[in-house]
Design an enzyme around this catalytic site. Sequence first.
Site, mmCIF file in Angstrom:
data_model
loop_
_atom_site.group_PDB
_atom_site.id
_atom_site.type_symbol
_atom_site.label_atom_id
_atom_site.label_comp_id
_atom_site.label_asym_id
_atom_site.label_seq_id
_atom_site.Cartn_x
_atom_site.Cartn_y
_atom_site.Cartn_z
ATOM 1 N N HIS A 434 0.857 -1.181 0.000
ATOM 2 C CA HIS A 434 0.000 0.000 0.000
ATOM 3 C C HIS A 434 0.894 1.232 0.000
ATOM 4 C CE1 HIS A 434 0.754 0.086 4.384
ATOM 5 N NE2 HIS A 434 0.366 -1.171 4.405
ATOM 6 N N HIS A 441 1.333 2.444 10.874
ATOM 7 C CA HIS A 441 1.919 2.305 12.209
ATOM 8 C C HIS A 441 1.957 3.654 12.933
ATOM 9 C CE1 HIS A 441 3.398 -1.804 11.485
ATOM 10 N NE2 HIS A 441 3.757 -1.834 12.759
#
Length: 554
Positions: A434, A441
Amino acid sequence: MEDKNRTTDSDVEGARLDRRSFLGTLGIAAVGGALSSTLTGCGGGNAIGAVILTDEEQRAQNARTIRTDCAQIAFDRGTVTHVANGDEGLYASRIGSFSKGLPHDAIGEVDPGAYQTFKQALDSRDFSLLDTIAIGPRKLENPQGGLVYSLQGADPVSLTMPPAPAFASAEIAGEMVELYWMALCRDVAFDDYASSATVAAACADLNALSDFRGPRSGGQVTPATLFRSPTSGDLTGPYISQFLLQPASYGTLALDQRQRTYAAGSDHMINFAEWRAIQTGQQPSASPVFDGASRHIRNLRDLAAYVHDDVLFEAFFNAALVLFANGVPFKPGVAVYGSSPSQTGFTSWGGPHMLDVLTGVANLALRAVWFQKWFVHRRLRPEAYAGRVEVHASAQASYPLHADVLNSAAFSQLQTMNGNALLPMAYPEGSPRHPSYGAGHNAVAAACSTALKAFFDENHVLQNPVVPSADGLSLVPYTGPDAGNLTVGGELDKLAGNIAQGRNAAGVHWRSDYSGSFPLGEQVTETVLQEQKLIFNESGTFSFTRFDGSPAVI
């Protein structure tokens, strides 16, 4: 003989249904008016035509009002304008855009027709078009995830991020040089930064750049600021947050925070053929090479290993356990039962409440950042940019790269060491499937860190700070001059920075990916807390210090 004056169970239920049907035809304002009229006109008896609500029905009305109010709060936040950096429209070859998994030519440029179909599918929301592209075995990761509506907090599309640095900019060149040095310094222990020749070379190279935005001391990048995040907490004490080191308990299980890590020198994707194959979505030919022991995080390679297979909110859930183990109190606005002689918080204003907010905001932050990734920015990953540097340097094509990256000492050192300018990756597969901007994160780290800061006393000083031993097998006391200055708020900010920099150390993200993602994740939690204020019978207040140092009170 039937008693016509006797009230039956069916009569009672019918009356209840009739009353509910009547209430259902009224809006919230009308119900409020009916209630007001009823209460005013009751006197000693029932007013003619008044609707008397049972406690359960009043509760149902209140619940609907609160949900409506939350929806109104979300609606009143308004809309935003999303702006990308313009690279996608600027380059017909799409050299500045994410294309991993799509077909690529011999020098790693995406097939134009495949990219156009990819773009059309995302822009039109016709995801069946993606199935017409020859995607490699490693499939695209959940492009539709950014279109999910959230039932609490801000709608993902109502939050935004600034444009990412452009492909030809000095800023992205400076970020690439930093990533090169992170790869070259992966096996240098944090405790050895002050004496490491490699670290000294990294500092000198970064100081020579025309646009590098990492933290400095006295105007210079130093071993004490190298590879750190810019918050004050990040710049205090050892590199690794106490929340990634200190032990705690997970129920009856001991949590000592040692982890399985990678063997020194185990870098990947330093061969051009392997690099190109992985850009087309092929599985890597190599597998991770693990160290034989469980160790505390000593260096960037250990940190990169931690953020490879973690549950996204894992570090922050563990931080909550460390906070509980160390007896860190909730802040006064949250400790609403602090003066009660007979009650404590639990499902409200207690531990389960806090953990629910902590874990709940994680996926909400992912939805917000996923929209940015797929539908706004579609920024290329560092490994792809490094591939452009290699193709340009080897005269296979000419790209508008800023001279800073080509003139850097890091570029020269990698050319000598590996024979090319590819970015050595900590993971065999390189980056996820992606786009790079923003970072999942990092948005989650910001959201979860904010949740913890909203509950716990940020000014509480953590006692007995520790660092890993040289081999990482144990912990030893941290005795630096600032050992008494490690606060809960500072170490939570540092924890978020560690998670972000761990992804950068692996080679899968840019510095600006996390600087752009932190405010996004922080806003997600702030909007959730705004709505939470409406649901409690108790009166409490949330407050926290934002990453930029400004206060927030809800």
